[in-house]
Design an enzyme around this catalytic site. Structure first.
Site, PDB file in Angstrom:
ATOM      1  N   ASP A  48      -7.800   2.299 -25.143  1.00  0.00           N
ATOM      2  CA  ASP A  48      -8.582   1.563 -26.134  1.00  0.00           C
ATOM      3  C   ASP A  48      -7.677   0.783 -27.075  1.00  0.00           C
ATOM      4  OD1 ASP A  48      -7.784   4.141 -27.147  1.00  0.00           O
ATOM      5  OD2 ASP A  48      -9.102   3.829 -28.877  1.00  0.00           O
ATOM      6  N   GLU A 108      -8.348   6.808 -28.534  1.00  0.00           N
ATOM      7  CA  GLU A 108      -7.209   7.242 -29.354  1.00  0.00           C
ATOM      8  C   GLU A 108      -7.283   6.622 -30.743  1.00  0.00           C
ATOM      9  OE1 GLU A 108      -3.165   6.909 -31.161  1.00  0.00           O
ATOM     10  OE2 GLU A 108      -4.524   5.298 -30.549  1.00  0.00           O
TER      11      GLU A 108
END
Length: 413
Positions: A102, A164
């Site tokens: 991400d 994350e």
């Protein structure tokens, strides 16, 4: 970092046409392949609020083509997934190459070029996630066929995670899934952008939202209502007082900058108008603990202040008032340890004679808490992360490939 003749030097001095330097030609081929894969990864707009499934499918195809065994697990929404893949023999003692998929949002108006199209200008490759941390992921994926050909003596795992950037939720789920499956790696290399420095420790990252429920009323009679904004302000004042007290708790010889646990208020919102007693307010805040004891200290102090001071005053006016703190994420720090297989391996691979610590957080602490020796080392600079025109230097990708190539040689039978 000390590098001899190899990947890094090839960036500065490309082989002449027709050169018979096989290693050089192979290095340049894999570097070109890394750039190609990075372009594909950047093109997937995997902002944390959106799905990462297309990127995961792309990576899974590459790893499957290299002969890896794959395991995929989705989050509760089904829109995001972790990918865990293995090359080499089955068994314990493997090495994990870990990266999150991400990225933070990107406003195209603030960028010189399209943030989701990899663009090269000089020695720099621009794109959202180019350094944080799709550059490392691209290098690992480009090296997968080389690892597969090497007949590895111990397992090599690839761990690609989701979310994350908003709390390390994917990695938290993944380490549990690994343990539940009876897979016991011994080392994890987290490829966050460190400029290929070896990082053996970082602070934790604990994030919270504290909500205040008051009682609305006319601004001309503040004593007949409960102003949620005012109580939130008192709470923030307590946070700032704690921030000062934490400076005195800095461990002797702390290597962090700053050396103490920090507290920071990122956002405060509430109320409807200047002449209306605010019914609600929310405070978004974080702390970066140097050690777990500091986190416990902050939470205990705030809990007592809310329960013993603020709430009684609020409920004296209205029993329906309340204060609730929501935990957004509590990500463990990476603790510096005397014996670290991960640190020793990566120092040998990179030629670094020391290891550093950093203030920013990563998924490394989660792997360490699962009993896996962990270290951080990856291409690019954290100074470029989360900014418009994020970039990674081509030379950094080459240095990462050099490290991975040496790892391949180390693991070969």
């Amino acid at each position: 970092m000390g590098r001899g003749k190899g990947w890094g030097s090839l960036i500065r001095s490309r082989p002449a046409p027709g050169s018979r330097n096989g290693f050089g030609q192979q290095a340049m081929t894999i570097l070109a392949r890394t750039r190609e894969i990075l372009g594909q990864l950047v093109a997937f707009p995997t902002v944390s609020s959106d799905s990462n499934l297309e990127l995961i499918a792309y990576a899974a195809d590459l790893l499957s083509d290299a002969g890896a065994t794959l395991s995929l697990s989705r989050d509760g929404t089904g829109a995001k997934a972790n990918l865990f893949a293995t090359l080499g023999p089955a068994g314990d003692g493997g090495i994990v190459l870990s990266g999150h998929t991400d990225v933070v949002p990107a406003d195209p108006a603030e960028w010189t070029s399209d943030p989701f199209t990899l663009t090269q200008r000089g020695d720099r490759l621009y794109g959202r996630g180019a350094c944080d941390m799709k550059g490392f992921v691209a290098a690992a994926l480009a090296m997968a066929p080389r690892f597969a050909e090497a007949k590895l003596a111990r397992p090599l795992h690839f761990a690609l995670t989701y979310d994350e950037e908003i709390g390390c939720f994917g990695a938290r789920a993944l380490v549990k899934e690994i343990a539940d499956a009876g897979i016991r790696p011994s080392v994890a290399i987290i490829g966050e952008p460190t400029g290929m420095r070896v990082i053996e420790g970082h602070k934790g990252c604990y994030e919270y939202t504290t909500e205040f429920a008051g009682m609305e009323g006319h601004g001309s009679q503040p004593g007949k209502g409960v102003n949620a904004v005012e109580y939130a302000a008192r709470y923030v004042s307590r946070l700032l007082d704690l921030a000062e007290r934490l400076k005195e708790r800095a461990p002797a010889g702390s290597r962090f900058d700053p050396p103490w646990t920090t507290v920071q208020v990122g956002r405060m919102s509430g109320g409807t108008a200047r002449n209306v007693i605010a019914r609600s307010c929310a405070v978004e805040w974080e702390m970066r603990p140097v050690r777990p004891d500091d986190a416990a200290y902050v939470k205990a102090d705030l809990g007592a202040y809310a329960d013993d001071v603020l709430l009684p005053a609020m409920r004296a006016v209205s029993p329906n008032c309340g204060i609730v703190t929501h935990t957004i994420g509590e990500v463990e720090g990476l603790q510096v340890v005397d014996e670290s297989e991960a640190r020793d391996i990566v120092r040998a691979l990179t030629g670094c004679d020391h290891a550093d610590v950093v203030a920013f957080g990563t998924e490394a602490g989660l792997f360490q808490s699962a009993g896996i020796s962990s270290v951080i080392c990856g291409p690019g600079s954290i100074a470029q992360a989360h900014k418009p025109d994020e970039f990674i230097a081509v030379e950094q990708l080459a240095a990462c490939l050099e490290m991975l190539d040496k790892l391949c040689l180390k693991l070969a039978r």
